[in-house]
Design a protein around this motif. Structure first.
Motif, PDB file in Angstrom:
ATOM      1  N   VAL A 117     -10.050   8.911  -5.993  1.00 54.10           N
ATOM      2  CA  VAL A 117      -9.520   7.564  -6.242  1.00 54.10           C
ATOM      3  C   VAL A 117     -10.716   6.614  -6.291  1.00 54.10           C
ATOM      4  CG1 VAL A 117      -7.997   5.720  -5.428  1.00 54.10           C
ATOM      5  CG2 VAL A 117      -7.338   8.122  -5.088  1.00 54.10           C
ATOM      6  N   SER A 167      -4.094   2.877   6.844  1.00 55.71           N
ATOM      7  CA  SER A 167      -3.422   4.126   6.463  1.00 55.71           C
ATOM      8  C   SER A 167      -3.806   4.536   5.041  1.00 55.71           C
ATOM      9  CB  SER A 167      -1.906   4.004   6.610  1.00 55.71           C
ATOM     10  OG  SER A 167      -1.446   2.922   5.860  1.00 55.71           O
ATOM     11  N   PHE A 168      -4.033   3.565   4.176  1.00 54.10           N
ATOM     12  CA  PHE A 168      -4.471   3.886   2.819  1.00 54.10           C
ATOM     13  C   PHE A 168      -5.857   4.539   2.867  1.00 54.10           C
ATOM     14  CE2 PHE A 168      -6.471   3.328  -1.219  1.00 54.10           C
ATOM     15  CZ  PHE A 168      -5.464   3.361  -2.160  1.00 54.10           C
ATOM     16  N   ASP A 200       0.833  -1.214   0.000  1.00 53.13           N
ATOM     17  CA  ASP A 200       0.000   0.000   0.000  1.00 53.13           C
ATOM     18  C   ASP A 200       0.869   1.265   0.000  1.00 53.13           C
ATOM     19  OD1 ASP A 200      -2.242  -1.509  -0.146  1.00 53.13           O
ATOM     20  OD2 ASP A 200      -3.096  -0.906   1.785  1.00 53.13           O
ATOM     21  N   THR A 201       2.034   1.194   0.621  1.00 54.91           N
ATOM     22  CA  THR A 201       2.940   2.346   0.605  1.00 54.91           C
ATOM     23  C   THR A 201       3.362   2.664  -0.828  1.00 54.91           C
ATOM     24  OG1 THR A 201       3.742   1.807   2.800  1.00 54.91           O
ATOM     25  CG2 THR A 201       5.159   3.221   1.464  1.00 54.91           C
ATOM     26  N   ILE A 236      -0.111   6.503  -6.762  1.00 54.53           N
ATOM     27  CA  ILE A 236      -1.364   7.275  -6.880  1.00 54.53           C
ATOM     28  C   ILE A 236      -1.073   8.760  -6.719  1.00 54.53           C
ATOM     29  CG2 ILE A 236      -3.578   7.774  -5.754  1.00 54.53           C
ATOM     30  CD1 ILE A 236      -3.714   4.775  -4.998  1.00 54.53           C
ATOM     31  N   ASP A 237      -0.303   9.095  -5.696  1.00 47.98           N
ATOM     32  CA  ASP A 237      -0.079  10.515  -5.387  1.00 47.98           C
ATOM     33  C   ASP A 237       0.713  11.231  -6.472  1.00 47.98           C
ATOM     34  OD1 ASP A 237      -1.542  10.156  -3.153  1.00 47.98           O
ATOM     35  OD2 ASP A 237       0.100  10.379  -1.723  1.00 47.98           O
ATOM     36  N   ARG A 289      -5.776   8.033   4.320  1.00 46.57           N
ATOM     37  CA  ARG A 289      -5.129   9.018   3.443  1.00 46.57           C
ATOM     38  C   ARG A 289      -6.106   9.595   2.422  1.00 46.57           C
ATOM     39  NH1 ARG A 289      -0.059  10.240   2.560  1.00 46.57           N
ATOM     40  NH2 ARG A 289       0.444  11.392   0.666  1.00 46.57           N
ATOM     41  N   TYR A 290      -7.002   8.738   1.919  1.00 42.12           N
ATOM     42  CA  TYR A 290      -7.917   9.193   0.864  1.00 42.12           C
ATOM     43  C   TYR A 290      -9.356   9.365   1.389  1.00 42.12           C
ATOM     44  CZ  TYR A 290      -3.918   7.900  -1.942  1.00 42.12           C
ATOM     45  OH  TYR A 290      -2.638   7.814  -2.444  1.00 42.12           O
ATOM     46  N   ILE A 339       0.317   4.046  -2.743  1.00 43.11           N
ATOM     47  CA  ILE A 339       0.089   5.460  -2.411  1.00 43.11           C
ATOM     48  C   ILE A 339       1.057   6.347  -3.192  1.00 43.11           C
ATOM     49  CG2 ILE A 339       0.426   7.163  -0.551  1.00 43.11           C
ATOM     50  CD1 ILE A 339      -0.802   5.038   1.364  1.00 43.11           C
ATOM     51  N   LYS A 340       2.317   5.913  -3.236  1.00 42.06           N
ATOM     52  CA  LYS A 340       3.327   6.702  -3.967  1.00 42.06           C
ATOM     53  C   LYS A 340       2.927   6.874  -5.428  1.00 42.06           C
ATOM     54  CE  LYS A 340       7.820   5.626  -4.849  1.00 42.06           C
ATOM     55  NZ  LYS A 340       8.950   4.743  -4.546  1.00 42.06           N
ATOM     56  N   LEU A 367      -7.695  -3.026   1.833  1.00 39.11           N
ATOM     57  CA  LEU A 367      -6.830  -1.853   1.947  1.00 39.11           C
ATOM     58  C   LEU A 367      -6.409  -1.656   3.394  1.00 39.11           C
ATOM     59  CD1 LEU A 367      -9.078   0.417  -0.266  1.00 39.11           C
ATOM     60  CD2 LEU A 367      -6.790  -0.391  -0.882  1.00 39.11           C
TER      61      LEU A 367
END
Ligand code: GRF
Length: 218
Positions: free
Chosen positions: A81, A93-94, A66-67, A73-74, A97-98, A70-71, A90
């Motif tokens: 999203v 933290s994912f 997921d880290t 996606i961002d 974040r969104y 996220i990288k 998921l």
């Protein structure tokens, strides 16, 4: 009020295709799949959209995967999203974040039939109505605030496949609608409810297709 949209998939991508065929008031700029062989990635490529296969099996655990997700996606700075048949749990933290900009389509009338095998379970329970739901994603699986639903009748001789096909037609109708509403800034989350601004069509957000008496038993 345009903005970028990133779509996550795991499979054939028919909902992605439905999104790609409609005006969304935003741009799908990337499609990411946790399965590199997902058919939906090919749809994305055909539309000239970045198509990224990120194999979750190559990562030590969900958190590492997921880290990286996220990288990726961002890097597209998405306003929204979209989970379009993304079949992987998921991490917390994912989801946080969104929060408020992460939506999912689920093939049942939530809160009934969260999780998998929804069509067979609907048949097993003998429900007369089934359907699909687009909702904001929260930490609890398939439980976030509901944006739109569509209901379909369960027919006397339905199989899970026949019911799935009837529901899928409605998924392709309501998912682009929900994305468009979000991108137009019309959705507000109020507790567990979603308030839709400035749209008289909201009154028909829950529709029954096809009409209940349209099919007769053989
Ligand atoms: C759809 O039924 C969706 O509701 C569920 O997974 C399926 C994905 O289908 N979450 P597709 O890949 O969009 O064709």
């Amino acid at each position: 009020m345009a903005g970028n949209i990133v779509v996550l998939i795991s499979g054939r991508g028919s909902n992605l295709e439905a999104l790609l065929q409609q005006e969304l008031d935003g741009d799908i700029v990337a499609v990411i799949s946790n399965r590199p062989d997902a058919g939906g990635l090919e749809h994305a490529r055909q539309h000239g959209i970045d198509a990224i296969g990120l194999d979750h099996r190559q990562y030590a655990d969900r958190s590492h995967f997921d880290t990286e997700l996220i990288k990726r996606i961002d890097s597209y700075s998405p306003k929204l999203v979209v989970l379009a048949g993304y079949m992987r749990l998921l991490s917390g933290s994912f989801v946080s974040r969104y929060a408020g900009r992460l939506i999912n389509i689920h093939p049942s009338l939530l809160p009934s039939f969260t999780g998998l095998h929804t069509h067979q379970r609907a048949l097993d329970e003998g429900v007369r109505m089934h359907g699909c739901t687009v909702h904001f994603v929260t930490a609890e699986l398939d439980h976030g605030p509901i944006i739109i639903q569509a209901a379909v009748p369960v027919m006397p001789h339905d199989t899970a496949a026949a019911l799935a096909a009837r529901v899928l037609t409605q998924e392709h109708r309501i998912f682009p609608q929900a994305v468009r509403w979000f991108m137009q800034g019309r959705l507000t989350i109020d507790g567990n409810r979603v308030v839709l601004k400035n749209d008289c069509a909201a009154a028909s957000a829950t529709l029954i297709h096809p009409p209940l008496d349209c099919e007769t038993a053989p």
